[in-house]
Enzyme design. Structure first.
Site, PDB file in Angstrom:
ATOM      1  N   SER A 146     -82.938  42.481 -32.250  1.00 17.77           N
ATOM      2  CA  SER A 146     -82.315  41.717 -31.166  1.00 17.77           C
ATOM      3  C   SER A 146     -80.893  42.232 -30.966  1.00 17.77           C
ATOM      4  O   SER A 146     -80.349  42.907 -31.846  1.00 17.77           O
ATOM      5  CB  SER A 146     -82.264  40.232 -31.577  1.00 17.77           C
ATOM      6  OG  SER A 146     -81.310  39.519 -30.813  1.00 17.77           O
ATOM      7  N   TYR A 159     -80.817  32.652 -36.565  1.00 13.70           N
ATOM      8  CA  TYR A 159     -81.495  33.744 -35.852  1.00 13.70           C
ATOM      9  C   TYR A 159     -80.741  35.056 -36.040  1.00 13.70           C
ATOM     10  O   TYR A 159     -81.318  36.087 -36.370  1.00 13.70           O
ATOM     11  CB  TYR A 159     -81.573  33.367 -34.370  1.00 13.70           C
ATOM     12  CG  TYR A 159     -82.302  34.319 -33.483  1.00 13.70           C
ATOM     13  CD1 TYR A 159     -81.611  35.268 -32.731  1.00 13.70           C
ATOM     14  CD2 TYR A 159     -83.682  34.264 -33.356  1.00 13.70           C
ATOM     15  CE1 TYR A 159     -82.277  36.137 -31.897  1.00 13.70           C
ATOM     16  CE2 TYR A 159     -84.358  35.133 -32.513  1.00 13.70           C
ATOM     17  CZ  TYR A 159     -83.655  36.064 -31.784  1.00 13.70           C
ATOM     18  OH  TYR A 159     -84.315  36.930 -30.950  1.00 13.70           O
TER      19      TYR A 159
HETATM   20  P1  NAP Z   1     -91.892  33.734 -27.889  1.00 18.71           P
HETATM   21  O1  NAP Z   1     -92.328  33.604 -26.472  1.00 18.71           O
HETATM   22  O2  NAP Z   1     -91.311  32.557 -28.580  1.00 18.71           O
HETATM   23  O3  NAP Z   1     -93.125  34.304 -28.750  1.00 18.71           O
HETATM   24  C1  NAP Z   1     -93.008  34.373 -30.139  1.00 18.71           C
HETATM   25  C2  NAP Z   1     -94.407  34.528 -30.695  1.00 18.71           C
HETATM   26  O4  NAP Z   1     -94.353  34.465 -32.127  1.00 18.71           O
HETATM   27  C3  NAP Z   1     -95.346  33.417 -30.229  1.00 18.71           C
HETATM   28  O5  NAP Z   1     -96.599  33.962 -29.900  1.00 18.71           O
HETATM   29  C4  NAP Z   1     -95.458  32.531 -31.465  1.00 18.71           C
HETATM   30  O6  NAP Z   1     -96.669  31.836 -31.548  1.00 18.71           O
HETATM   31  C5  NAP Z   1     -95.399  33.576 -32.559  1.00 18.71           C
HETATM   32  N1  NAP Z   1     -95.104  32.979 -33.861  1.00 18.71           N
HETATM   33  C6  NAP Z   1     -94.083  32.149 -34.175  1.00 18.71           C
HETATM   34  N2  NAP Z   1     -94.170  31.787 -35.463  1.00 18.71           N
HETATM   35  C7  NAP Z   1     -95.275  32.403 -35.990  1.00 18.71           C
HETATM   36  C8  NAP Z   1     -95.902  32.420 -37.275  1.00 18.71           C
HETATM   37  N3  NAP Z   1     -95.402  31.729 -38.308  1.00 18.71           N
HETATM   38  N4  NAP Z   1     -97.033  33.156 -37.424  1.00 18.71           N
HETATM   39  C9  NAP Z   1     -97.556  33.845 -36.383  1.00 18.71           C
HETATM   40  N5  NAP Z   1     -97.012  33.880 -35.129  1.00 18.71           N
HETATM   41  C10 NAP Z   1     -95.873  33.159 -34.954  1.00 18.71           C
HETATM   42  O7  NAP Z   1     -90.812  34.883 -28.021  1.00 18.71           O
HETATM   43  P2  NAP Z   1     -90.510  36.207 -27.185  1.00 18.71           P
HETATM   44  O8  NAP Z   1     -89.369  35.930 -26.273  1.00 18.71           O
HETATM   45  O9  NAP Z   1     -91.776  36.792 -26.648  1.00 18.71           O
HETATM   46  O10 NAP Z   1     -89.943  37.108 -28.368  1.00 18.71           O
HETATM   47  C11 NAP Z   1     -90.799  37.863 -29.180  1.00 18.71           C
HETATM   48  C12 NAP Z   1     -89.918  38.518 -30.225  1.00 18.71           C
HETATM   49  O11 NAP Z   1     -88.816  39.192 -29.586  1.00 18.71           O
HETATM   50  C13 NAP Z   1     -89.281  37.519 -31.189  1.00 18.71           C
HETATM   51  O12 NAP Z   1     -89.189  38.104 -32.473  1.00 18.71           O
HETATM   52  C14 NAP Z   1     -87.880  37.319 -30.612  1.00 18.71           C
HETATM   53  O13 NAP Z   1     -86.956  36.924 -31.616  1.00 18.71           O
HETATM   54  C15 NAP Z   1     -87.584  38.689 -30.110  1.00 18.71           C
HETATM   55  N6  NAP Z   1     -86.551  38.766 -29.069  1.00 18.71           N
HETATM   56  C16 NAP Z   1     -86.709  38.059 -27.907  1.00 18.71           C
HETATM   57  C17 NAP Z   1     -85.717  38.199 -26.918  1.00 18.71           C
HETATM   58  C18 NAP Z   1     -85.779  37.469 -25.602  1.00 18.71           C
HETATM   59  O14 NAP Z   1     -84.762  37.498 -24.877  1.00 18.71           O
HETATM   60  N7  NAP Z   1     -86.881  36.827 -25.250  1.00 18.71           N
HETATM   61  C19 NAP Z   1     -84.635  39.048 -27.115  1.00 18.71           C
HETATM   62  C20 NAP Z   1     -84.520  39.712 -28.344  1.00 18.71           C
HETATM   63  C21 NAP Z   1     -85.501  39.572 -29.307  1.00 18.71           C
HETATM   64  P3  NAP Z   1     -96.786  30.358 -30.912  1.00 18.71           P
HETATM   65  O15 NAP Z   1     -96.361  30.468 -29.457  1.00 18.71           O
HETATM   66  O16 NAP Z   1     -98.222  30.001 -31.063  1.00 18.71           O
HETATM   67  O17 NAP Z   1     -95.856  29.496 -31.724  1.00 18.71           O
HETATM   68  C1  GCO Z   2     -79.981  33.235 -27.358  1.00 20.67           C
HETATM   69  C2  GCO Z   2     -81.157  34.062 -26.972  1.00 20.67           C
HETATM   70  C3  GCO Z   2     -81.086  35.413 -27.680  1.00 20.67           C
HETATM   71  C4  GCO Z   2     -82.255  36.263 -27.283  1.00 20.67           C
HETATM   72  C5  GCO Z   2     -82.144  37.612 -27.869  1.00 20.67           C
HETATM   73  C6  GCO Z   2     -80.941  38.371 -27.429  1.00 20.67           C
HETATM   74  O1  GCO Z   2     -80.133  32.019 -27.519  1.00 20.67           O
HETATM   75  O2  GCO Z   2     -78.901  33.841 -27.472  1.00 20.67           O
HETATM   76  O3  GCO Z   2     -82.376  33.415 -27.267  1.00 20.67           O
HETATM   77  O4  GCO Z   2     -81.038  35.233 -29.053  1.00 20.67           O
HETATM   78  O5  GCO Z   2     -83.450  35.687 -27.705  1.00 20.67           O
HETATM   79  O6  GCO Z   2     -82.307  37.619 -29.236  1.00 20.67           O
HETATM   80  O7  GCO Z   2     -81.086  39.699 -27.889  1.00 20.67           O
END
Ligand code: NAP
Ligand code: GCO
Length: 264
Positions: A146, A159
């Site tokens: 991230s 986080y």
């Molecule tokens: P999301 O929509 O919250 O999806 C996260 C996924 O992880 C969901 O399918 C969730 O399942 C699953 N999960 C959570 N706990 C779990 C467990 N104990 N065992 C198995 N599966 C589990 O998040 P996203 O935005 O797509 O993000 C995906 C990844 O990218 C995460 O690691 C997040 O930190 C990272 N990320 C996101 C962003 C952003 O801006 N969106 C930016 C940087 C990094 P359920 O839905 O069934 O709970």
């Molecule tokens: C927040 C956001 C971020 C994004 C991402 C940024 O609350 O700041 O959720 O943490 O998920 O990780 O890179």
């Protein structure tokens, strides 16, 4: 042919948390590049419902429920993939949670839960999958880091702690496993439009304005932007890239900020 660099035919992929959001975008992209996609989630209903969405882009997924934080559950899940599909060539540690709570208000148990899912789980799953990759002398591991692997911000201490740790766990996996022809890298998405960021993006939330001004590209990222980066790190094209984090952030990390109206 140059296209062969990105051809994943014959490769078996596991995407944790792949039933929607960034994980699904990665699964769809790698599946369309020819890989066999195994999708994990903790929710049976989401595992069932995601199949149709994957099928819309011609990707027939193998789905399995396990909790990435539970060693026994992970072992059983990986064994099921190895028995029914084959040994994993590409692991995407994507599953993650976030809790936006100031440090003084955050329960220790909540802090521990975020660390467990976002940092300990990639350790557990990688430790289970890597031995067969080492045995066959091939493997790609992509850890979902991230911008918070390098930045903090109010309310995301757990986080950021986890994602900062995951950046260096990625480096350590590289140090120990690169000699076996494993490439282990991270992806550091910026602000991506998914369910996870909906609470700070929708309904006129002021954070949306911050993201729009801090992002030189002047937009939120789409899950597909991250999927495209994952194709590079999953392919032959990145065979000499190791221990790195590829930031997919529209330029945020390059930008200290600007005065509104200046050079618009
Ligand atoms: P999301 O929509 O919250 O999806 C996260 C996924 O992880 C969901 O399918 C969730 O399942 C699953 N999960 C959570 N706990 C779990 C467990 N104990 N065992 C198995 N599966 C589990 O998040 P996203 O935005 O797509 O993000 C995906 C990844 O990218 C995460 O690691 C997040 O930190 C990272 N990320 C996101 C962003 C952003 O801006 N969106 C930016 C940087 C990094 P359920 O839905 O069934 O709970
Ligand atoms: C927040 C956001 C971020 C994004 C991402 C940024 O609350 O700041 O959720 O943490 O998920 O990780 O890179």
């Amino acid at each position: 042919m140059i296209q062969d660099l990105f051809d994943l035919k014959g490769k078996i992929v596991l995407v944790t948390g792949g039933t929607h959001g960034i994980g699904m975008a990665i699964g769809k992209t790698l599946g369309q590049a020819g890989a066999k996609i195994c999708v994990n989630d903790i929710d049976e209903a989401k595992l069932e419902s995601c199949k149709a969405e994957y099928a819309e882009v011609g990707v027939d997924v193998f789905t399995l429920k396990f909790n990435v934080t539970d060693e026994a559950d992970v072992d059983a899940g990986i064994s099921k993939i190895e028995d029914e599909v084959g040994s994993i060539d590409i692991l995407v540690n994507n599953a993650g949670i976030i809790k936006r709570v100031p440090i003084l208000d955050m329960a220790i148990s909540d802090y521990r839960q975020v660390i467990d899912v976002d940092l300990v789980a990639p350790f557990i799953v990688s430790k289970r999958v890597a031995p067969k990759m080492i045995e066959k002398g091939f493997g790609k591991i992509i850890n979902m880091c991230s911008m918070m692997s390098v930045y903090g911000r109010n309310s995301v201490s757990a986080y950021a702690s986890a994602k900062g740790g995951l950046k260096l766990l990625t480096a350590n996996m590289c140090c120990e496993w690169a000699k076996h022809n494993l490439q282990i890298n991270g992806i550091g998405p910026g602000y991506i439009a998914t369910a996870q960021t909906a609470p700070i993006r929708e309904g006129g939330h002021p954070f949306n304005d911050l993201v729009m001004t801090r992002t030189p590209a002047n937009r939120w990222g789409e899950p597909e932007d991250v999927g495209n980066a994952a194709l590079f790190l999953a392919s032959k094209a990145s065979d000499f890239v190791n221990g790195q984090v590829l930031y997919v952030d529209g330029g945020i990390l390059a930008n200290f900020g600007y005065v509104k109206g200046e050079n618009d």
